[in-house]
Enzyme design. Sequence first.
Site, PDB file in Angstrom:
ATOM      1  N   HIS A 109       0.842  -1.197   0.000  1.00 45.70           N
ATOM      2  CA  HIS A 109       0.000   0.000   0.000  1.00 45.70           C
ATOM      3  C   HIS A 109       0.880   1.252   0.000  1.00 45.70           C
ATOM      4  CE1 HIS A 109      -3.240  -2.749   1.231  1.00 45.70           C
ATOM      5  NE2 HIS A 109      -4.058  -1.809   0.808  1.00 45.70           N
TER       6      HIS A 109
ATOM      7  N   LYS B 281      -0.319   4.723   4.706  1.00 43.74           N
ATOM      8  CA  LYS B 281      -1.167   3.770   5.431  1.00 43.74           C
ATOM      9  C   LYS B 281      -0.565   3.479   6.803  1.00 43.74           C
ATOM     10  CE  LYS B 281      -3.734  -0.547   4.882  1.00 43.74           C
ATOM     11  NZ  LYS B 281      -5.008   0.094   5.268  1.00 43.74           N
TER      12      LYS B 281
END
Length: 275
Positions: free
Chosen positions: A160, A164
């Site tokens: 990600h 995040k």
Amino acid sequence: MGSSGMKLVVVGAAGRMGQALIRLIHQTPGVQLHAAVAREGSAFVGRDAGEIAGLGPIGIEITSDPLQAFLHAEGVIDFTSPATSITFAGLAAQARIVHVVGTTGCSPQDEEKFKAASRHARIVKSGNMSLGVNLLSVLTQQAAQALDAQNWDIEILEMHHKHKVDAPSGTALLLGEAAAAGRKVDLTAASVRVRDGHTGAREAGTIGFATLRGGSVIGEHSVIFAGEGERVELSHYAGDRSIFARGAITAAVWAFDKKPGFYSMLDVLGLSQAE
């Protein structure tokens, strides 16, 4: 549901997912933006929700008061934080409305609080709202059931964007739960989250997780079944946040006429019987 469609509240309206939801609700027949909520003290409070989402003015001012926002609403879509989502779950239960929760990083204790709220609200909660990922979870469970633990190792790899804050991702854990269900084991006992230094040989039957973070990657997940001389990989790549927004809106509309309860995207997509 009124003639203009289901009245939805977007919480976390100033964030990336909040803005994506505002844009998609504006474009989607059968739903309408009823209110938009940002945290108290946010610079976006008081601004037009459409303007911050790149739509131009739509006449809905962002508020920091969820109680007022939930008044006369029919559903709320929530990609915020665990503590904030639990607060919203309580308010949704009081209002007897739909609460779609895409928030990740929730603890087992948080999950129990959501389930308690679902006695009065229709809560749809998933680590990932996309059709593709939920289909991937079903395929993962089927593969884990078919490929025996002594000869096939399971590893879950996810990547990600650098912003995040939780790891492994909610989607990785969703896939891990699917693999554990296929193997009829408890994920908490079977999972391996960290490997560092002299780890020794891999223990049969464990489910490994590897986490990557960097750049602007929206979400990439692979479930690897590694056997002797062969490997099976099941993967999903998210190219746009709108896939999560679209799934969340679909979930809200699906839950509108359901009884109070705790649902998942597998219920929404009619895949729960494949569990």
